[in-house]
Design a protein around this motif. Structure first.
Motif, PDB file in Angstrom:
ATOM      1  N   ASP A 109      22.174   3.836 115.001  1.00 23.69           N
ATOM      2  CA  ASP A 109      22.470   4.467 116.296  1.00 23.69           C
ATOM      3  C   ASP A 109      23.952   4.359 116.644  1.00 23.69           C
ATOM      4  OD1 ASP A 109      19.923   5.370 116.835  1.00 23.69           O
ATOM      5  OD2 ASP A 109      19.486   3.873 118.355  1.00 23.69           O
ATOM      6  N   MET A 110      24.539   3.197 116.418  1.00 19.13           N
ATOM      7  CA  MET A 110      25.965   3.020 116.711  1.00 19.13           C
ATOM      8  C   MET A 110      26.788   4.045 115.948  1.00 19.13           C
ATOM      9  SD  MET A 110      26.135  -1.127 116.402  1.00 19.13           S
ATOM     10  CE  MET A 110      27.875  -1.339 116.689  1.00 19.13           C
ATOM     11  N   VAL A 111      26.496   4.173 114.654  1.00 13.68           N
ATOM     12  CA  VAL A 111      27.248   5.095 113.806  1.00 13.68           C
ATOM     13  C   VAL A 111      27.056   6.529 114.273  1.00 13.68           C
ATOM     14  CG1 VAL A 111      27.491   5.994 111.456  1.00 13.68           C
ATOM     15  CG2 VAL A 111      27.149   3.541 111.825  1.00 13.68           C
ATOM     16  N   ALA A 112      25.810   6.915 114.519  1.00 16.81           N
ATOM     17  CA  ALA A 112      25.513   8.294 114.922  1.00 16.81           C
ATOM     18  C   ALA A 112      26.281   8.691 116.177  1.00 16.81           C
ATOM     19  CB  ALA A 112      24.010   8.466 115.140  1.00 16.81           C
ATOM     20  N   TYR A 113      26.247   7.841 117.185  1.00 10.15           N
ATOM     21  CA  TYR A 113      26.911   8.196 118.435  1.00 10.15           C
ATOM     22  C   TYR A 113      28.436   8.135 118.332  1.00 10.15           C
ATOM     23  CZ  TYR A 113      22.553   8.732 120.917  1.00 10.15           C
ATOM     24  OH  TYR A 113      21.334   9.196 121.341  1.00 10.15           O
ATOM     25  N   GLU A 114      28.967   7.282 117.477  1.00  6.23           N
ATOM     26  CA  GLU A 114      30.417   7.306 117.270  1.00  6.23           C
ATOM     27  C   GLU A 114      30.827   8.578 116.550  1.00  6.23           C
ATOM     28  OE1 GLU A 114      32.411   3.622 116.020  1.00  6.23           O
ATOM     29  OE2 GLU A 114      30.663   2.553 116.793  1.00  6.23           O
ATOM     30  N   TRP A 115      30.039   8.997 115.556  1.00  2.00           N
ATOM     31  CA  TRP A 115      30.345  10.254 114.874  1.00  2.00           C
ATOM     32  C   TRP A 115      30.258  11.434 115.833  1.00  2.00           C
ATOM     33  CZ3 TRP A 115      26.909   9.580 109.891  1.00  2.00           C
ATOM     34  CH2 TRP A 115      27.572   8.757 108.975  1.00  2.00           C
ATOM     35  N   LEU A 116      29.297  11.415 116.726  1.00  2.00           N
ATOM     36  CA  LEU A 116      29.118  12.537 117.660  1.00  2.00           C
ATOM     37  C   LEU A 116      30.198  12.560 118.738  1.00  2.00           C
ATOM     38  CD1 LEU A 116      25.260  12.416 117.920  1.00  2.00           C
ATOM     39  CD2 LEU A 116      26.620  14.341 117.074  1.00  2.00           C
ATOM     40  N   ASP A 117      30.624  11.402 119.197  1.00  2.00           N
ATOM     41  CA  ASP A 117      31.757  11.223 120.106  1.00  2.00           C
ATOM     42  C   ASP A 117      31.511  11.684 121.538  1.00  2.00           C
ATOM     43  OD1 ASP A 117      34.435  10.365 120.639  1.00  2.00           O
ATOM     44  OD2 ASP A 117      35.054  12.460 120.574  1.00  2.00           O
ATOM     45  N   ARG A 118      30.787  12.778 121.755  1.00  2.00           N
ATOM     46  CA  ARG A 118      30.620  13.307 123.118  1.00  2.00           C
ATOM     47  C   ARG A 118      29.273  14.009 123.249  1.00  2.00           C
ATOM     48  NH1 ARG A 118      35.581  16.764 124.044  1.00  2.00           N
ATOM     49  NH2 ARG A 118      34.451  17.392 125.896  1.00  2.00           N
ATOM     50  N   CYS A 119      28.842  14.167 124.490  1.00  2.00           N
ATOM     51  CA  CYS A 119      27.516  14.748 124.728  1.00  2.00           C
ATOM     52  C   CYS A 119      27.570  16.141 125.350  1.00  2.00           C
ATOM     53  CB  CYS A 119      26.689  13.834 125.625  1.00  2.00           C
ATOM     54  SG  CYS A 119      27.297  13.733 127.323  1.00  2.00           S
ATOM     55  N   ASP A 120      28.739  16.683 125.531  1.00  2.00           N
ATOM     56  CA  ASP A 120      28.833  17.954 126.266  1.00  2.00           C
ATOM     57  C   ASP A 120      29.176  19.142 125.373  1.00  2.00           C
ATOM     58  OD1 ASP A 120      31.408  17.181 125.670  1.00  2.00           O
ATOM     59  OD2 ASP A 120      32.229  17.678 127.643  1.00  2.00           O
ATOM     60  N   GLU A 154      27.804  21.733 121.818  1.00  2.00           N
ATOM     61  CA  GLU A 154      26.629  22.257 121.109  1.00  2.00           C
ATOM     62  C   GLU A 154      26.243  21.369 119.929  1.00  2.00           C
ATOM     63  OE1 GLU A 154      23.357  24.440 120.419  1.00  2.00           O
ATOM     64  OE2 GLU A 154      24.649  24.490 122.180  1.00  2.00           O
ATOM     65  N   ARG A 155      27.211  20.776 119.269  1.00  2.00           N
ATOM     66  CA  ARG A 155      26.919  19.909 118.127  1.00  2.00           C
ATOM     67  C   ARG A 155      26.016  18.757 118.552  1.00  2.00           C
ATOM     68  NH1 ARG A 155      31.331  16.427 114.701  1.00  2.00           N
ATOM     69  NH2 ARG A 155      31.257  15.174 116.566  1.00  2.00           N
ATOM     70  N   PHE A 156      26.337  18.119 119.682  1.00  2.00           N
ATOM     71  CA  PHE A 156      25.501  17.025 120.171  1.00  2.00           C
ATOM     72  C   PHE A 156      24.101  17.533 120.510  1.00  2.00           C
ATOM     73  CE2 PHE A 156      23.482  14.650 123.548  1.00  2.00           C
ATOM     74  CZ  PHE A 156      23.434  13.394 122.988  1.00  2.00           C
ATOM     75  N   ARG A 157      24.011  18.661 121.180  1.00  2.00           N
ATOM     76  CA  ARG A 157      22.695  19.184 121.555  1.00  2.00           C
ATOM     77  C   ARG A 157      21.828  19.450 120.330  1.00  2.00           C
ATOM     78  NH1 ARG A 157      25.787  20.786 125.803  1.00  2.00           N
ATOM     79  NH2 ARG A 157      26.642  22.706 124.971  1.00  2.00           N
ATOM     80  N   GLN A 158      22.422  20.011 119.288  1.00  2.00           N
ATOM     81  CA  GLN A 158      21.656  20.296 118.073  1.00  2.00           C
ATOM     82  C   GLN A 158      21.214  19.012 117.376  1.00  2.00           C
ATOM     83  OE1 GLN A 158      20.436  23.217 116.988  1.00  2.00           O
ATOM     84  NE2 GLN A 158      21.209  23.947 118.937  1.00  2.00           N
ATOM     85  N   VAL A 159      22.117  18.056 117.248  1.00  2.00           N
ATOM     86  CA  VAL A 159      21.771  16.790 116.598  1.00  2.00           C
ATOM     87  C   VAL A 159      20.737  16.040 117.436  1.00  2.00           C
ATOM     88  CG1 VAL A 159      22.662  14.517 115.922  1.00  2.00           C
ATOM     89  CG2 VAL A 159      23.911  16.591 115.300  1.00  2.00           C
ATOM     90  N   HIS A 160      20.911  16.044 118.734  1.00  2.00           N
ATOM     91  CA  HIS A 160      19.968  15.355 119.611  1.00  2.00           C
ATOM     92  C   HIS A 160      18.574  15.956 119.474  1.00  2.00           C
ATOM     93  CE1 HIS A 160      18.026  14.159 123.406  1.00  2.00           C
ATOM     94  NE2 HIS A 160      18.676  13.039 123.181  1.00  2.00           N
TER      95      HIS A 160
END
Length: 191
Positions: free
Chosen positions: A157-168, A170-176
């Motif tokens: 989880d730590m790695v995933a969220y650091e790679w994603l960096d932000r929640c706002d 489309e990339r985050f929405r798709q991965v989420h």
């Protein structure tokens, strides 16, 4: 030292079918590596797998291979993957300096690969839930030794969220949508 997707590489060491039945936590390690590898594919992080003596230990776990269609496979004879000239040359050429490391056996091939990477100047991130051995005590000793040598313990989880960096975005929405919500119920189901 924050992980960045453009600087990272996920290295999965020797999660092989012939070895996994005797590994404590082997199924969990495969699930965690597959889950994080799926996210890696979505954010542009290369996924590399190694195999030690596949003639005797079998190839990489079939479920792992199925979950990670975009991987690069390395066969090795050294316990330390970085001691393989083709591997170390390709890693240097990739420009990736942060290696998220996991696999089996933690106290042999994962440890020696991690030490080799540290000696070569790479940042090593020890994926704790996916670095396993036949005996949990040996995996624990390997983790402790790696931390003392300079590796950084992390969770998937730590790695995933650091790679994603932000929640706002489309990339985050798709991965989420594909990976983060269903993780607890179906760790190997991505589609």
């Amino acid at each position: 030292m924050r992980l960045r997707s453009e600087s990272s590489l996920l290295l999965v060491v020797d999660l092989q079918a012939g070895l996994l039945p005797v590994i404590d936590g082997g199924a969990q390690a495969v699930a965690a590596a597959a889950w994080l590898g799926g996210i890696a594919g979505e954010v542009g992080v290369p996924v590399w797998l190694t195999e030690q003596y596949p003639q005797g230990l079998g190839g990489s776990d079939p479920g792992l291979l199925e979950a990670l269609p975009e991987h690069r496979l390395w066969q090795k004879v050294h316990f330390n993957a970085h001691a393989e000239a083709d591997f170390s040359g390709a890693l240097a050429a990739s420009g990736r300096r942060q290696v998220v490391l996991c696999g089996s056996e933690a106290h042999i091939c994962v440890l020696q690969t991690g030490l080799g990477l540290l000696e070569a100047g790479y940042e090593v991130y020890w994926l704790s839930e996916a670095a396993v051995s036949r005996r949990a005590t040996e995996a624990s000793l390997a983790r402790e030794r790696m931390m003392r040598a300079g590796a950084i313990p992390v969770s998937a989880d730590m790695v995933a969220y650091e790679w994603l960096d932000r929640c706002d975005d489309e990339r985050f929405r798709q991965v989420h949508k594909r990976f983060l919500k269903p993780r607890a119920a179906h760790p190997l189901r991505f589609f």
